[in-house]
Design a protein around this motif. Structure first.
Motif, PDB file in Angstrom:
ATOM      1  N   SER A 175      -8.531   5.266 -15.480  1.00  0.00           N
ATOM      2  CA  SER A 175      -9.207   6.558 -15.488  1.00  0.00           C
ATOM      3  C   SER A 175      -8.288   7.734 -15.775  1.00  0.00           C
ATOM      4  O   SER A 175      -8.698   8.882 -15.660  1.00  0.00           O
ATOM      5  CB  SER A 175      -9.902   6.800 -14.139  1.00  0.00           C
ATOM      6  N   LEU A 176      -7.032   7.459 -16.169  1.00  0.00           N
ATOM      7  CA  LEU A 176      -6.086   8.557 -16.345  1.00  0.00           C
ATOM      8  C   LEU A 176      -5.095   8.274 -17.465  1.00  0.00           C
ATOM      9  O   LEU A 176      -4.441   7.237 -17.480  1.00  0.00           O
ATOM     10  CB  LEU A 176      -5.318   8.802 -15.041  1.00  0.00           C
ATOM     11  N   LEU A 177      -4.989   9.229 -18.409  1.00  0.00           N
ATOM     12  CA  LEU A 177      -3.932   9.267 -19.410  1.00  0.00           C
ATOM     13  C   LEU A 177      -2.925  10.320 -18.992  1.00  0.00           C
ATOM     14  O   LEU A 177      -3.306  11.390 -18.500  1.00  0.00           O
ATOM     15  CB  LEU A 177      -4.493   9.628 -20.789  1.00  0.00           C
ATOM     16  N   SER A 232       0.826  -1.206   0.000  1.00  0.00           N
ATOM     17  CA  SER A 232       0.000   0.000   0.000  1.00  0.00           C
ATOM     18  C   SER A 232       0.862   1.259   0.000  1.00  0.00           C
ATOM     19  O   SER A 232       0.464   2.284  -0.555  1.00  0.00           O
ATOM     20  CB  SER A 232      -0.929  -0.005   1.220  1.00  0.00           C
ATOM     21  N   GLU A 233       2.060   1.189   0.620  1.00  0.00           N
ATOM     22  CA  GLU A 233       2.939   2.355   0.657  1.00  0.00           C
ATOM     23  C   GLU A 233       3.431   2.719  -0.739  1.00  0.00           C
ATOM     24  O   GLU A 233       3.433   3.897  -1.134  1.00  0.00           O
ATOM     25  CB  GLU A 233       4.131   2.093   1.575  1.00  0.00           C
ATOM     26  N   LEU A 234       3.858   1.716  -1.494  1.00  0.00           N
ATOM     27  CA  LEU A 234       4.357   1.986  -2.837  1.00  0.00           C
ATOM     28  C   LEU A 234       3.231   2.454  -3.751  1.00  0.00           C
ATOM     29  O   LEU A 234       3.397   3.397  -4.536  1.00  0.00           O
ATOM     30  CB  LEU A 234       5.025   0.740  -3.412  1.00  0.00           C
ATOM     31  N   LEU A 235       2.066   1.819  -3.642  1.00  0.00           N
ATOM     32  CA  LEU A 235       0.920   2.237  -4.445  1.00  0.00           C
ATOM     33  C   LEU A 235       0.560   3.682  -4.151  1.00  0.00           C
ATOM     34  O   LEU A 235       0.320   4.484  -5.063  1.00  0.00           O
ATOM     35  CB  LEU A 235      -0.280   1.333  -4.183  1.00  0.00           C
ATOM     36  N   SER A 236       0.534   4.037  -2.874  1.00  0.00           N
ATOM     37  CA  SER A 236       0.211   5.407  -2.492  1.00  0.00           C
ATOM     38  C   SER A 236       1.210   6.388  -3.082  1.00  0.00           C
ATOM     39  O   SER A 236       0.840   7.482  -3.540  1.00  0.00           O
ATOM     40  CB  SER A 236       0.182   5.532  -0.966  1.00  0.00           C
ATOM     41  N   HIS A 237       2.472   5.994  -3.089  1.00  0.00           N
ATOM     42  CA  HIS A 237       3.503   6.869  -3.644  1.00  0.00           C
ATOM     43  C   HIS A 237       3.327   7.049  -5.150  1.00  0.00           C
ATOM     44  O   HIS A 237       3.398   8.184  -5.655  1.00  0.00           O
ATOM     45  CB  HIS A 237       4.886   6.306  -3.341  1.00  0.00           C
ATOM     46  N   ILE A 238       3.102   5.967  -5.876  1.00  0.00           N
ATOM     47  CA  ILE A 238       2.932   6.068  -7.322  1.00  0.00           C
ATOM     48  C   ILE A 238       1.697   6.899  -7.657  1.00  0.00           C
ATOM     49  O   ILE A 238       1.698   7.694  -8.603  1.00  0.00           O
ATOM     50  CB  ILE A 238       2.835   4.671  -7.963  1.00  0.00           C
ATOM     51  N   GLN A 239       0.642   6.759  -6.880  1.00  0.00           N
ATOM     52  CA  GLN A 239      -0.546   7.591  -7.084  1.00  0.00           C
ATOM     53  C   GLN A 239      -0.211   9.061  -6.906  1.00  0.00           C
ATOM     54  O   GLN A 239      -0.701   9.917  -7.653  1.00  0.00           O
ATOM     55  CB  GLN A 239      -1.645   7.173  -6.103  1.00  0.00           C
ATOM     56  N   GLU A 240       0.636   9.359  -5.933  1.00  0.00           N
ATOM     57  CA  GLU A 240       1.039  10.749  -5.704  1.00  0.00           C
ATOM     58  C   GLU A 240       1.932  11.259  -6.833  1.00  0.00           C
ATOM     59  O   GLU A 240       1.830  12.424  -7.242  1.00  0.00           O
ATOM     60  CB  GLU A 240       1.772  10.869  -4.372  1.00  0.00           C
ATOM     61  N   VAL A 241       2.807  10.388  -7.342  1.00  0.00           N
ATOM     62  CA  VAL A 241       3.694  10.771  -8.441  1.00  0.00           C
ATOM     63  C   VAL A 241       2.893  11.287  -9.631  1.00  0.00           C
ATOM     64  O   VAL A 241       3.256  12.289 -10.258  1.00  0.00           O
ATOM     65  CB  VAL A 241       4.575   9.567  -8.852  1.00  0.00           C
ATOM     66  N   TYR A 242       1.778  10.642  -9.935  1.00  0.00           N
ATOM     67  CA  TYR A 242       0.973  11.023 -11.098  1.00  0.00           C
ATOM     68  C   TYR A 242      -0.064  12.085 -10.726  1.00  0.00           C
ATOM     69  O   TYR A 242      -1.257  11.942 -10.985  1.00  0.00           O
ATOM     70  CB  TYR A 242       0.321   9.792 -11.723  1.00  0.00           C
ATOM     71  N   THR A 243       0.433  13.163 -10.113  1.00  0.00           N
ATOM     72  CA  THR A 243      -0.397  14.323  -9.819  1.00  0.00           C
ATOM     73  C   THR A 243       0.352  15.584 -10.232  1.00  0.00           C
ATOM     74  O   THR A 243       1.590  15.644 -10.134  1.00  0.00           O
ATOM     75  CB  THR A 243      -0.745  14.422  -8.318  1.00  0.00           C
ATOM     76  N   PRO A 244      -0.367  16.634 -10.664  1.00  0.00           N
ATOM     77  CA  PRO A 244       0.303  17.891 -11.036  1.00  0.00           C
ATOM     78  C   PRO A 244       1.089  18.506  -9.883  1.00  0.00           C
ATOM     79  O   PRO A 244       2.180  19.050 -10.098  1.00  0.00           O
ATOM     80  CB  PRO A 244      -0.864  18.789 -11.469  1.00  0.00           C
ATOM     81  N   THR A 245       0.553  18.427  -8.671  1.00  0.00           N
ATOM     82  CA  THR A 245       1.231  19.027  -7.526  1.00  0.00           C
ATOM     83  C   THR A 245       2.620  18.432  -7.336  1.00  0.00           C
ATOM     84  O   THR A 245       3.615  19.153  -7.161  1.00  0.00           O
ATOM     85  CB  THR A 245       0.395  18.823  -6.243  1.00  0.00           C
ATOM     86  N   GLN A 276       1.093  16.468 -18.560  1.00  0.00           N
ATOM     87  CA  GLN A 276      -0.299  16.474 -18.980  1.00  0.00           C
ATOM     88  C   GLN A 276      -1.052  15.350 -18.266  1.00  0.00           C
ATOM     89  O   GLN A 276      -0.550  14.230 -18.149  1.00  0.00           O
ATOM     90  CB  GLN A 276      -0.430  16.289 -20.502  1.00  0.00           C
ATOM     91  N   PHE A 277      -2.261  15.660 -17.823  1.00  0.00           N
ATOM     92  CA  PHE A 277      -3.102  14.697 -17.125  1.00  0.00           C
ATOM     93  C   PHE A 277      -4.501  14.757 -17.728  1.00  0.00           C
ATOM     94  O   PHE A 277      -5.115  15.826 -17.772  1.00  0.00           O
ATOM     95  CB  PHE A 277      -3.181  15.029 -15.632  1.00  0.00           C
ATOM     96  N   TYR A 278      -4.996  13.618 -18.189  1.00  0.00           N
ATOM     97  CA  TYR A 278      -6.316  13.560 -18.813  1.00  0.00           C
ATOM     98  C   TYR A 278      -7.176  12.528 -18.084  1.00  0.00           C
ATOM     99  O   TYR A 278      -6.993  11.322 -18.239  1.00  0.00           O
ATOM    100  CB  TYR A 278      -6.201  13.200 -20.298  1.00  0.00           C
ATOM    101  N   ASP A 279      -8.102  13.033 -17.286  1.00  0.00           N
ATOM    102  CA  ASP A 279      -9.026  12.172 -16.574  1.00  0.00           C
ATOM    103  C   ASP A 279     -10.152  11.745 -17.505  1.00  0.00           C
ATOM    104  O   ASP A 279     -10.584  12.519 -18.367  1.00  0.00           O
ATOM    105  CB  ASP A 279      -9.587  12.913 -15.363  1.00  0.00           C
ATOM    106  N   THR A 280     -10.640  10.532 -17.345  1.00  0.00           N
ATOM    107  CA  THR A 280     -11.703  10.022 -18.226  1.00  0.00           C
ATOM    108  C   THR A 280     -13.104  10.252 -17.667  1.00  0.00           C
ATOM    109  O   THR A 280     -14.081   9.738 -18.225  1.00  0.00           O
ATOM    110  CB  THR A 280     -11.499   8.521 -18.498  1.00  0.00           C
ATOM    111  N   GLY A 281     -13.209  10.994 -16.578  1.00  0.00           N
ATOM    112  CA  GLY A 281     -14.525  11.344 -16.049  1.00  0.00           C
ATOM    113  C   GLY A 281     -15.312  10.134 -15.584  1.00  0.00           C
ATOM    114  O   GLY A 281     -14.801   9.288 -14.852  1.00  0.00           O
ATOM    115  N   HIS A 282     -16.593  10.047 -16.012  1.00  0.00           N
ATOM    116  CA  HIS A 282     -17.417   8.911 -15.585  1.00  0.00           C
ATOM    117  C   HIS A 282     -17.326   7.747 -16.577  1.00  0.00           C
ATOM    118  O   HIS A 282     -18.267   6.979 -16.758  1.00  0.00           O
ATOM    119  CB  HIS A 282     -18.877   9.324 -15.374  1.00  0.00           C
TER     120      HIS A 282
END
Length: 532
Positions: A238-240, A35-48, A251-257
């Motif tokens: 859900s993310l390109l 869960s720690e690594l997954l959480s980190h990778i999720q954070e990596v793929y953010t604009p912030t 660039q981050f492209y969310d696929t919405g619903h």
């Protein structure tokens, strides 16, 4: 720059980050599903996260670095495990080449992408994990003379995915032709669009040595798209994301619903066309959406329930899960306003016109018995010749040829040769348009197929067929530099064939599920210069 100075530079960067920063050097046993690594990778793929890294690198660049004393950072954007970021100036305009040497392995050498300039900023890939790498940067001026070079050693970190992915096995074939240029890019070793397991993009050289590991959040990447100085790929369902040459996600492209699945391509309206499942509906894998590259606006351009309403309404919808009645797995754009799609569930290839305005079915390639009295059999092209039809096909690819007449072109694809329909009780064994086919994971042979399409005569014929190791599901084909790259995904086996269809070599690997697709990319005009 020695190892001590490299570590100091990295520590400086880490210390000034606002966001938390994980260091993965010299890991002997990375838990890829933690869960720690997954959480980190999720954070990596953010604009912030990405913008903060870039801002801090810009702070570090406020010094006159030279090739004799460059700024070198270890994977600062956390998007390419063994990569290095380098920055420096040269006294006169130059282009830069580099070499990665590891004892016992063939050297990895490339010319870095860019014009002659005095300011240099690059990402270096090709570094072998868990090994001592000797790297050499060389600057060449406009007269072709070497200005200077710089060499250092680097003890590369372990792969996040585990040491077993550092190499794939190679079996030589009977062809003596040289292998094509590029890196075998393995896309997808995961199955579920809702999966929380981290996945990776792996890049291997012609000798089976890994040269890059790109972690993504989950699911899988389906192909790489290159446009506007960026490399685009899916990082979840859900993310390109768009990565620049330095490894920064810009660039981050969310696929919405919608949830993406199986494929995405560049459209003709400055957009991505994406195969999708709409949330909160009783069907799946039957929509195509457009994502505007500038505004990020999402539009549904094709709903197969509307195009095939008469077929769809006769299927049983009483099952508990969403109905996977079409299972579209490939997209190809034709003449800016038409799409060719592949339906695994119906073993049918479909062309749709006027995709952005008023979609209509142009033609279909499938069994006349399967579509008999459906109301759609009128769209079927006529088969020329005696051959078993495409069954459960994947990776349909549109190919033009100047030698062909107007209205003619090729479609090539991986013919899984798998006759299964999970949403309809259809007896393929009594369908004369198929023979010697497999069922699910059990079968003797899959094929590379190439059809000649004649839209004027409304016909298709098989012009090339190559038997390959059976793979009932997934898999891919690619024509690359007059060679063929064919991935039998369920078998973790990819062959490269020469221009006479003889095997040059086979690469083999292992995994939890399969190699969804294997394409070969040169990465020229992105990381590297085209030296041809």
């Amino acid at each position: 720059m020695n190892r001590k100075k490299l570590i100091i530079c990295t520590i400086i960067l880490i210390c000034i980050l606002i966001t938390s920063f994980f260091i993965y050097q010299k890991l002997d046993n990375v838990q890829t599903h933690s869960s720690e690594l997954l959480s980190h990778i999720q954070e990596v793929y953010t604009p912030t996260y990405q913008n903060q890294i870039k801002d801090n690198i810009n702070v570090m660049k406020n010094k006159n670095y030279t090739l004799d004393d460059p700024l070198i950072l270890e994977n600062p954007f956390q998007t390419n495990t063994t990569s290095l970021y380098v920055y420096f100036y040269t006294k006169e305009p130059a282009v830069i080449s580099y070499q990665v040497h590891v004892d016992g392995l063939e050297d990895f050498s490339r010319k870095l992408y860019g014009d002659y300039t005095t300011e240099h900023e690059y990402q270096l890939i090709g570094i072998v994990p868990n090994r001592k790498n000797t790297l050499t940067l060389t600057a060449t001026n406009q007269d072709g003379d070497i200005i200077t070079s710089y060499q250092w050693t680097y003890d590369a970190p372990a792969l996040l995915s585990g040491h077993e992915n550092a190499y794939v096995s190679i079996e030589k074939g009977n062809s003596t032709q040289q292998l094509s240029n590029g890196l075998y890019t393995i896309l997808g070793n995961d199955t579920s669009e809702n999966d929380d397991d981290i996945d990776y993009i792996f890049l291997y050289d012609n000798n089976g040595v890994i040269r890059s590991e790109i972690p993504i959040i989950s699911y899988r990447a389906h192909r790489l798209l290159f446009d506007d100085d960026a490399m685009y790929y899916s990082v979840s369902s859900s993310l390109l994301a768009g990565m620049n040459r330095l490894g920064q996600i810009t660039q981050f492209y969310d696929t919405g619903h919608y949830r993406l699945h199986h494929d995405y391509i560049n459209g003709s309206n400055n957009d991505f066309l994406v195969l999708a499942t709409q949330s909160n509906t009783d069907t799946e894998e039957d929509k195509i959406i457009s994502i505007d590259k500038e505004t990020h606006e999402i539009k549904k351009v094709i709903d197969l329930e509307e195009l095939f309403i008469n077929y769809r309404q006769n299927l049983d919808s009483s099952q508990d899960k969403a109905l996977d009645w079409m299972h579209i797995n490939a997209l190809q754009l034709v003449d800016k306003d038409s799409l060719i799609i592949s339906s695994r569930e119906t073993s049918t290839i479909i062309k749709i016109n006027s995709i952005y305005d008023s979609p209509t079915i142009d033609y279909m390639i499938g069994s006349p018995l399967f579509w008999q009295e459906s109301g759609y059999d009128e769209f079927l092209l006529t088969q020329i010749g005696d051959f078993s039809l495409n069954a459960g096909q994947h990776c349909v690819t549109y190919q033009q040829d100047d030698k062909l007449a107007d209205g003619q072109y090729y479609l090539y694809f991986y013919n899984n040769n798998n006759t299964i329909s999970t949403t309809r009780d259809y007896d393929y064994k009594n369908d004369p348009y198929y023979y010697d086919t497999g069922e699910g994971n059990k079968g003797k042979q899959s094929y590379y197929y190439k059809y000649l399409i004649d839209e004027n005569e409304r016909t298709f014929e098989l012009v090339e067929s190559i038997p390959v190791t059976y793979s009932g599901y997934v898999s891919s084909v690619q024509e690359h530099e007059n060679h063929k790259i064919i991935d039998s995904g369920s078998a973790f086996e990819t062959v490269e064939l020469d221009d006479q269809n003889n095997i040059i070599q086979t690469i083999k690997g292992t995994g939890d599920t399969w190699w969804y697709r294997v394409f070969k990319y040169t990465y020229n005009h992105f990381w590297f210069q085209d030296e041809n």
